[in-house]
Motif scaffolding. Structure first.
Motif, short mmCIF file in Angstrom:
data_model
loop_
_atom_site.label_atom_id
_atom_site.label_comp_id
_atom_site.label_asym_id
_atom_site.label_seq_id
_atom_site.Cartn_x
_atom_site.Cartn_y
_atom_site.Cartn_z
N ASP A 137 45.51 27.23 50.25
CA ASP A 137 46.06 26.27 51.42
C ASP A 137 45.86 27.28 52.60
O ASP A 137 46.57 26.90 53.71
N GLY A 138 45.15 28.46 52.55
CA GLY A 138 45.11 29.23 53.99
C GLY A 138 45.83 30.47 53.77
O GLY A 138 45.51 31.44 54.65
N ASN A 139 46.13 30.76 52.56
CA ASN A 139 46.97 31.85 52.45
C ASN A 139 45.96 33.22 51.84
O ASN A 139 46.42 34.26 51.82
N HIS A 140 44.83 32.62 51.32
CA HIS A 140 43.96 33.68 50.59
C HIS A 140 43.44 34.46 51.60
O HIS A 140 43.05 34.39 52.67
N HIS A 141 43.25 35.78 51.09
CA HIS A 141 42.64 37.01 52.03
C HIS A 141 42.13 37.93 51.00
O HIS A 141 42.82 38.32 50.31
N LEU A 142 40.81 37.79 50.93
CA LEU A 142 39.90 38.67 49.99
C LEU A 142 40.46 40.24 50.06
O LEU A 142 40.67 40.80 48.96
N HIS A 143 40.51 40.83 51.23
CA HIS A 143 40.79 42.44 51.18
C HIS A 143 41.83 42.59 50.61
O HIS A 143 42.18 43.51 50.07
N ARG A 144 42.94 41.59 50.84
CA ARG A 144 44.31 41.92 50.24
C ARG A 144 44.42 41.98 48.85
O ARG A 144 44.93 42.76 48.06
N LEU A 145 43.51 40.90 48.32
CA LEU A 145 43.65 40.70 46.95
C LEU A 145 42.62 42.15 46.38
O LEU A 145 43.08 42.30 44.97
N GLU A 146 41.65 42.70 47.05
CA GLU A 146 41.14 43.88 46.57
C GLU A 146 42.13 44.81 46.34
O GLU A 146 42.16 45.68 45.43
N ARG A 147 43.17 45.09 47.08
CA ARG A 147 44.06 46.07 46.98
C ARG A 147 44.99 45.82 45.94
O ARG A 147 45.33 46.57 45.23
N TYR A 148 45.43 44.66 45.57
CA TYR A 148 46.17 44.06 44.57
C TYR A 148 45.35 44.56 43.23
O TYR A 148 46.07 44.99 42.22
N LEU A 149 43.93 44.34 43.21
CA LEU A 149 43.21 44.63 41.83
C LEU A 149 43.34 46.19 41.80
O LEU A 149 43.27 46.39 40.48
N ALA A 150 42.99 46.84 42.85
CA ALA A 150 43.00 48.18 42.62
C ALA A 150 44.50 48.74 41.91
O ALA A 150 44.52 49.59 41.11
N ALA A 151 45.60 48.24 42.51
CA ALA A 151 46.78 48.70 41.98
C ALA A 151 47.01 48.08 40.57
O ALA A 151 47.44 48.73 39.75
N ALA A 152 46.39 47.01 40.23
CA ALA A 152 46.72 46.36 38.77
C ALA A 152 45.83 47.15 37.94
O ALA A 152 46.38 47.66 36.79
N TYR A 153 44.74 47.73 38.17
CA TYR A 153 43.97 48.44 37.34
C TYR A 153 44.64 49.90 37.10
O TYR A 153 44.66 50.34 36.07
N ALA A 154 45.13 50.74 38.32
CA ALA A 154 45.69 51.65 38.10
C ALA A 154 47.01 51.52 37.34
O ALA A 154 47.39 52.62 36.72
N SER A 155 47.59 50.64 37.18
CA SER A 155 48.85 50.23 36.29
C SER A 155 48.62 50.40 34.87
O SER A 155 49.50 50.38 34.21
N GLY A 156 47.42 49.95 34.49
CA GLY A 156 46.81 49.83 33.07
C GLY A 156 46.97 48.51 32.55
O GLY A 156 46.78 48.28 31.31
N ALA A 157 47.48 47.70 33.13
CA ALA A 157 47.88 46.28 32.83
C ALA A 157 46.30 45.52 33.11
O ALA A 157 45.62 46.10 33.99
N GLN A 158 46.10 44.37 32.42
CA GLN A 158 44.85 43.41 32.68
C GLN A 158 45.22 42.51 33.64
O GLN A 158 46.34 41.66 33.97
N PRO A 159 44.40 42.68 34.76
CA PRO A 159 44.56 41.65 36.01
C PRO A 159 43.76 40.45 35.92
O PRO A 159 42.76 40.48 35.44
N VAL A 160 44.65 39.23 36.19
CA VAL A 160 44.06 38.15 36.30
C VAL A 160 44.18 37.34 37.53
O VAL A 160 45.31 37.30 37.81
N VAL A 161 43.33 36.75 38.10
CA VAL A 161 43.51 35.98 39.57
C VAL A 161 43.76 34.76 39.26
O VAL A 161 42.95 33.95 38.61
N LEU A 162 44.76 34.33 39.82
CA LEU A 162 45.10 32.66 39.85
C LEU A 162 45.09 32.27 41.38
O LEU A 162 45.82 32.63 42.10
N LEU A 163 44.22 31.28 41.38
CA LEU A 163 44.14 30.69 42.87
C LEU A 163 44.86 29.31 42.94
O LEU A 163 44.23 28.09 42.26
N ASN A 164 45.97 29.39 43.30
CA ASN A 164 47.05 28.21 43.22
C ASN A 164 46.80 27.37 44.38
O ASN A 164 46.04 27.51 45.22
#
Length: 361
Positions: A123-150
């Motif tokens: 609804d206008g909140n999506h930001h690709l570069h922010r998502l990239e930072r979340y993905l990097a942090a998720a990978y570093a955590s050891g957990a599996q990342p899954v993206v949900l576009l709500n």
């Protein structure tokens, strides 16, 4: 509430054995409070406070109990509602970021997570570069990342097709789902990750619909929700503290307050995992210190030229690489000096290249 329902397993039991001999009980942190936390075990939910011995040995804030942690607690004589936290059991995974403020400190956002649902909205909140930072942090955590576009119910057909395609270009190995927590669209596709005993952490900025999604998964109105501002599509903080919930189906869910910006604590490790395909290409370069610009035998420039490496994927990698290097240099003086030396070398190479070209002309 049994320990098994909270995610207890044989590995945790083995790590807890020395504390059991001291009379401690195992419990999981289910709510973070200021100066305290709620811990839940077979005796139910109780108020936990770190013991003096624990505080003395913790040394850094990252060692203190965080949501999702398993802890060894000692019951307090005469007060069945309170316990003293004696230790934090080893974390299987941990999602952490750089804490706000000038001092460089690690902040644990969630611990012992199996899957991270990175929630964005259409609804206008999506930001690709922010998502990239979340993905990097998720990978570093050891957990599996899954993206949900709500909020697919508020998006046009073009967005529901183009935005997932955009994300897949920069993160081809990550599952991406278009959902609507409000209408339940796409929620059945999440079943493989919503298994009993599995811990799911929901992360994303304010207003993306995390609380609404949790209400759907819980089958009840357990989280307060608010509408986003129409003017700028920014959300209001409806979740103000980290909380662990267990659904009627036995899925363990960690809800977190919205984070508009995130600086991954160990982004270097996350970067290597998130961009393993790019790293594989770069590993074929002729020179180990290749800058992927003007060197002969550069596998990256060759891959970009023949189309085997997507330009969008490469640019995404470069953005995260710059952000990661910047964070490292903030706390590592030798790294800062090394960066300065590399930049001087690159500048000389570029100047020589320009001079050679002008000579050819």
């Amino acid at each position: 509430m049994t320990l098994a329902a909270l995610g207890w397993n044989d590995s945790l039991a083995q790590a807890f054995a020395p504390y059991a001999a001291e009379g401690c009980e195992p419990a999981r942190v289910t709510l973070e409070l200021k100066g305290y936390c709620e811990v839940t075990g077979e005796a139910g939910a109780r108020l936990g406070e770190c013991s003096g011995k624990f505080i003395h040995s913790a040394k850094t804030p990252a060692n203190y109990p965080a949501i999702g942690d398993w802890v060894a607690v000692m019951p307090q004589p005469g007060d069945p509602t309170r316990v003293a936290i004696q230790a934090v059991l080893p974390r299987r995974t941990r999602f952490s970021r750089r804490a706000a403020g000038e001092e460089v400190l690690e902040q644990i956002v969630a611990a012992n997570v199996d899957t991270v649902f990175l929630v964005s909205s259409l609804d206008g909140n999506h930001h690709l570069h922010r998502l990239e930072r979340y993905l990097a942090a998720a990978y570093a955590s050891g957990a599996q990342p899954v993206v949900l576009l709500n909020k697919a119910d508020l998006a046009g057909e073009a967005d529901t097709e183009e935005i997932p395609r955009e994300i897949t270009q920069v993160a081809p190995a990550i599952p991406v789902f278009v959902i609507s927590a409000k209408t339940r669209r796409g929620l059945k596709a999440l079943a493989p990750w919503l298994q009993p005993g599995q811990t799911i952490a929901l992360l994303g900025s304010s207003g993306v619909g995390k609380s609404t999604l949790i209400n759907r998964l819980m089958g009840d109105q357990v989280q307060f929700t608010q509408e986003v501002r129409e003017a700028d599509h920014k959300g209001r903080h409806t979740t103000t503290q980290r909380e662990l919930l267990v659904t009627p189906d036995g899925v363990i869910i960690i809800d977190t307050p919205g984070m508009r910006e995130i600086q991954p604590w160990e982004a270097g490790a996350g970067l290597a995992a998130a961009f393993d395909d790019v790293a594989a290409v770069a590993g074929r370069c002729k020179f180990r210190d290749c800058t992927h610009t003007v060197e002969p035998g550069c596998a990256v420039t060759a891959a970009l030229a023949n189309g085997s490496l997507e330009p969008a994927r490469w640019q995404s990698y470069l953005r995260m690489l710059r952000a990661t290097a910047h964070e490292v240099r903030r706390v590592d003086r030798p790294a800062a000096q090394q960066h300065k030396t590399q930049m001087k070398k690159l500048t000389k190479q570029l100047r020589r290249r320009v001079h050679e070209k002008s000579g050819d002309e």
